[in-house]
Design a protein around this motif. Structure first.
Motif, PDB file in Angstrom:
ATOM      1  N   VAL A  68      38.115  56.669   4.725  1.00 29.50           N
ATOM      2  CA  VAL A  68      38.374  55.230   4.723  1.00 29.50           C
ATOM      3  C   VAL A  68      37.557  54.615   3.596  1.00 29.50           C
ATOM      4  O   VAL A  68      36.411  55.007   3.352  1.00 29.50           O
ATOM      5  CB  VAL A  68      38.031  54.582   6.076  1.00 29.50           C
ATOM      6  CG1 VAL A  68      38.991  55.054   7.150  1.00 29.50           C
ATOM      7  CG2 VAL A  68      36.598  54.875   6.506  1.00 29.50           C
ATOM      8  N   GLU A  69      38.156  53.645   2.908  1.00 27.67           N
ATOM      9  CA  GLU A  69      37.549  53.189   1.661  1.00 27.67           C
ATOM     10  C   GLU A  69      37.742  51.699   1.447  1.00 27.67           C
ATOM     11  O   GLU A  69      38.772  51.126   1.805  1.00 27.67           O
ATOM     12  CB  GLU A  69      38.164  53.957   0.489  1.00 27.67           C
ATOM     13  CG  GLU A  69      37.532  53.683  -0.852  1.00 27.67           C
ATOM     14  CD  GLU A  69      38.090  54.581  -1.943  1.00 27.67           C
ATOM     15  OE1 GLU A  69      37.716  54.372  -3.109  1.00 27.67           O
ATOM     16  OE2 GLU A  69      38.904  55.471  -1.642  1.00 27.67           O
ATOM     17  N   THR A  70      36.714  51.080   0.846  1.00 32.87           N
ATOM     18  CA  THR A  70      36.825  49.736   0.302  1.00 32.87           C
ATOM     19  C   THR A  70      36.782  49.885  -1.220  1.00 32.87           C
ATOM     20  O   THR A  70      36.742  50.995  -1.736  1.00 32.87           O
ATOM     21  CB  THR A  70      35.653  48.841   0.752  1.00 32.87           C
ATOM     22  OG1 THR A  70      34.437  49.313   0.134  1.00 32.87           O
ATOM     23  CG2 THR A  70      35.486  48.869   2.257  1.00 32.87           C
ATOM     24  N   GLU A  91      28.762  61.535  -3.946  1.00 30.82           N
ATOM     25  CA  GLU A  91      28.725  62.830  -3.256  1.00 30.82           C
ATOM     26  C   GLU A  91      29.785  62.885  -2.164  1.00 30.82           C
ATOM     27  O   GLU A  91      30.514  63.876  -2.012  1.00 30.82           O
ATOM     28  CB  GLU A  91      27.348  63.059  -2.652  1.00 30.82           C
ATOM     29  CG  GLU A  91      27.209  64.349  -1.873  1.00 30.82           C
ATOM     30  CD  GLU A  91      27.313  65.575  -2.762  1.00 30.82           C
ATOM     31  OE1 GLU A  91      27.827  66.600  -2.282  1.00 30.82           O
ATOM     32  OE2 GLU A  91      26.906  65.503  -3.934  1.00 30.82           O
ATOM     33  N   ARG A  92      29.928  61.807  -1.394  1.00 26.28           N
ATOM     34  CA  ARG A  92      30.940  61.776  -0.341  1.00 26.28           C
ATOM     35  C   ARG A  92      32.340  61.846  -0.945  1.00 26.28           C
ATOM     36  O   ARG A  92      33.224  62.516  -0.412  1.00 26.28           O
ATOM     37  CB  ARG A  92      30.786  60.509   0.509  1.00 26.28           C
ATOM     38  CG  ARG A  92      29.500  60.461   1.325  1.00 26.28           C
ATOM     39  CD  ARG A  92      29.564  59.403   2.414  1.00 26.28           C
ATOM     40  NE  ARG A  92      29.709  58.073   1.881  1.00 26.28           N
ATOM     41  CZ  ARG A  92      28.702  57.293   1.504  1.00 26.28           C
ATOM     42  NH1 ARG A  92      27.450  57.748   1.581  1.00 26.28           N
ATOM     43  NH2 ARG A  92      28.910  56.089   1.048  1.00 26.28           N
ATOM     44  N   TYR A  93      32.533  61.155  -2.065  1.00 26.74           N
ATOM     45  CA  TYR A  93      33.846  61.158  -2.702  1.00 26.74           C
ATOM     46  C   TYR A  93      34.172  62.541  -3.263  1.00 26.74           C
ATOM     47  O   TYR A  93      35.324  62.986  -3.195  1.00 26.74           O
ATOM     48  CB  TYR A  93      33.889  60.112  -3.819  1.00 26.74           C
ATOM     49  CG  TYR A  93      35.272  59.895  -4.380  1.00 26.74           C
ATOM     50  CD1 TYR A  93      36.260  59.298  -3.601  1.00 26.74           C
ATOM     51  CD2 TYR A  93      35.593  60.299  -5.665  1.00 26.74           C
ATOM     52  CE1 TYR A  93      37.539  59.094  -4.096  1.00 26.74           C
ATOM     53  CE2 TYR A  93      36.868  60.106  -6.170  1.00 26.74           C
ATOM     54  CZ  TYR A  93      37.834  59.495  -5.383  1.00 26.74           C
ATOM     55  OH  TYR A  93      39.095  59.315  -5.875  1.00 26.74           O
ATOM     56  N   ARG A  94      33.163  63.223  -3.810  1.00 29.58           N
ATOM     57  CA  ARG A  94      33.379  64.587  -4.302  1.00 29.58           C
ATOM     58  C   ARG A  94      33.816  65.486  -3.149  1.00 29.58           C
ATOM     59  O   ARG A  94      34.743  66.301  -3.291  1.00 29.58           O
ATOM     60  CB  ARG A  94      32.089  65.134  -4.921  1.00 29.58           C
ATOM     61  CG  ARG A  94      32.251  66.518  -5.551  1.00 29.58           C
ATOM     62  CD  ARG A  94      30.922  67.222  -5.671  1.00 29.58           C
ATOM     63  NE  ARG A  94      30.344  67.507  -4.377  1.00 29.58           N
ATOM     64  CZ  ARG A  94      30.720  68.523  -3.614  1.00 29.58           C
ATOM     65  NH1 ARG A  94      31.657  69.359  -4.000  1.00 29.58           N
ATOM     66  NH2 ARG A  94      30.152  68.716  -2.433  1.00 29.58           N
ATOM     67  N   ARG A  95      33.201  65.322  -2.002  1.00 32.59           N
ATOM     68  CA  ARG A  95      33.566  66.113  -0.820  1.00 32.59           C
ATOM     69  C   ARG A  95      34.998  65.802  -0.393  1.00 32.59           C
ATOM     70  O   ARG A  95      35.769  66.703  -0.060  1.00 32.59           O
ATOM     71  CB  ARG A  95      32.571  65.800   0.309  1.00 32.59           C
ATOM     72  CG  ARG A  95      32.908  66.423   1.653  1.00 32.59           C
ATOM     73  CD  ARG A  95      32.713  67.902   1.638  1.00 32.59           C
ATOM     74  NE  ARG A  95      33.004  68.484   2.935  1.00 32.59           N
ATOM     75  CZ  ARG A  95      33.317  69.744   3.133  1.00 32.59           C
ATOM     76  NH1 ARG A  95      33.362  70.586   2.122  1.00 32.59           N
ATOM     77  NH2 ARG A  95      33.550  70.191   4.341  1.00 32.59           N
ATOM     78  N   GLY A 119      33.061  54.355   0.369  1.00 30.07           N
ATOM     79  CA  GLY A 119      33.996  55.127   1.169  1.00 30.07           C
ATOM     80  C   GLY A 119      33.241  55.963   2.179  1.00 30.07           C
ATOM     81  O   GLY A 119      32.052  56.239   2.017  1.00 30.07           O
ATOM     82  N   GLU A 120      33.937  56.357   3.225  1.00 29.97           N
ATOM     83  CA  GLU A 120      33.304  57.149   4.286  1.00 29.97           C
ATOM     84  C   GLU A 120      34.224  58.283   4.690  1.00 29.97           C
ATOM     85  O   GLU A 120      35.423  58.072   4.905  1.00 29.97           O
ATOM     86  CB  GLU A 120      33.008  56.268   5.494  1.00 29.97           C
ATOM     87  CG  GLU A 120      32.357  57.016   6.653  1.00 29.97           C
ATOM     88  CD  GLU A 120      32.157  56.142   7.875  1.00 29.97           C
ATOM     89  OE1 GLU A 120      31.670  56.678   8.892  1.00 29.97           O
ATOM     90  OE2 GLU A 120      32.508  54.948   7.828  1.00 29.97           O
TER      91      GLU A 120
END
Length: 280
Positions: free
Chosen positions: A228-230, A91-95, A234-235
């Motif tokens: 920011v992502e690993t 969901e965060r990645y879609r955003r 991601g955040e």
């Protein structure tokens, strides 16, 4: 005797609780989804999906709903809990990808891989396969990633700067021909007027973004947000203070990077080191 706990019957799962509150507030108001959509200016289907837990929407939707229902801060707080849930990476990645498509400018730092907007199909396929994706899901994700590249080619395309750690260029694909195509694509994209490619050499040593894949997105007429992502999560960072810290760190790394012209020479040197395929 210990105090009795209050049982509300509400879900303790952040995403489900958010959906439940949305549905409860709307039914208490006696509104249909269509009436809610008309009142707030969003398509009614969005609110239906939010109430079914299929999406949590964005913070601006939660804020508008808080204002509509007279619940200042409640729904936004529940939205933040749902968005922060570790299980909600998709969901965060879609955003994030939605904001990516709307951004006026994008500034990226890559620790170990080429950014998706600059990946060839072969590179994307190899990277996603290494992450354990296969079959139809692999095909869909490769197609989606390649489709995102249109952001850099459309009329009035966003300005995009990518700063790549030398490690990105020292981690080849198993297929030498695919790796050559990726390096050639990087050089070709760096020639576009809206794309800047830079490289940070190993010899500069540790710096503020040494272990952080970062993207800063400046939104049209709005704030800058960051992603920011690993490799596994991601955040989306929207609060001004942490975004400003990331911006300062990014600016410091940019000062350490090779110039675009010298970066091109370095990528070309790396390309020359790739073994040619044997003639048949």
């Amino acid at each position: 005797m210990p105090p009795r706990s209050i049982v509300t019957g509400r879900s303790t799962d952040p995403r489900r609780r958010f959906a439940e509150e949305l549905r409860l507030l709307r039914t208490q108001r006696g509104e249909s989804l269509r009436q809610l959509g008309t009142a707030l200016g969003w398509d009614a289907s969005l609110f239906g999906k939010m109430e079914r837990g299929q999406t949590i929407g964005g913070p601006e939707v939660a804020e508008a709903l808080d204002q509509h229902y007279g619940t200042p801060g409640l729904l936004l707080a529940l939205w933040e809990l749902a968005a922060a849930d570790p299980t909600q990476f998709k969901e965060r990645y879609r955003r994030y990808t939605l904001l990516e498509s709307e951004a006026a400018s994008l500034c990226h730092y890559g620790v170990s891989t080429v950014h998706g907007l600059l990946q060839t199909e072969g590179y994307a396929r190899a990277l996603l396969t290494a992450g354990g994706i296969s079959g139809d899901a692999l095909t869909r994700q490769v197609d989606a990633r390649i489709g995102r590249r249109d952001v850099l080619h459309a009329e009035g395309a966003a300005q995009f700067r990518t700063i790549l750690s030398e490690a990105v260029l020292r981690t080849p694909l198993g297929d030498a021909s695919e790796w050559r195509q990726q390096l050639e694509h990087l050089m070709a994209m760096g020639e576009q007027p809206n794309v800047t490619v830079q490289v940070v050499r190993y010899k500069v040593g540790l710096h503020a973004l040494s272990n952080t894949d970062t993207m800063l997105l400046r939104l049209p007429g709005g704030p800058t947000v960051a992603w920011v992502e690993t490799g596994y999560s991601g955040e989306l960072v929207q609060e001004s203070e942490p975004v400003e810290r990331l911006q300062r760190a990014y600016d410091a790394v940019r000062d350490l990077a090779l110039s675009p012209a010298d970066s091109r020479k370095f990528i070309n040197q790396t390309l020359e080191e790739v073994p040619c395929e044997p003639s048949t």
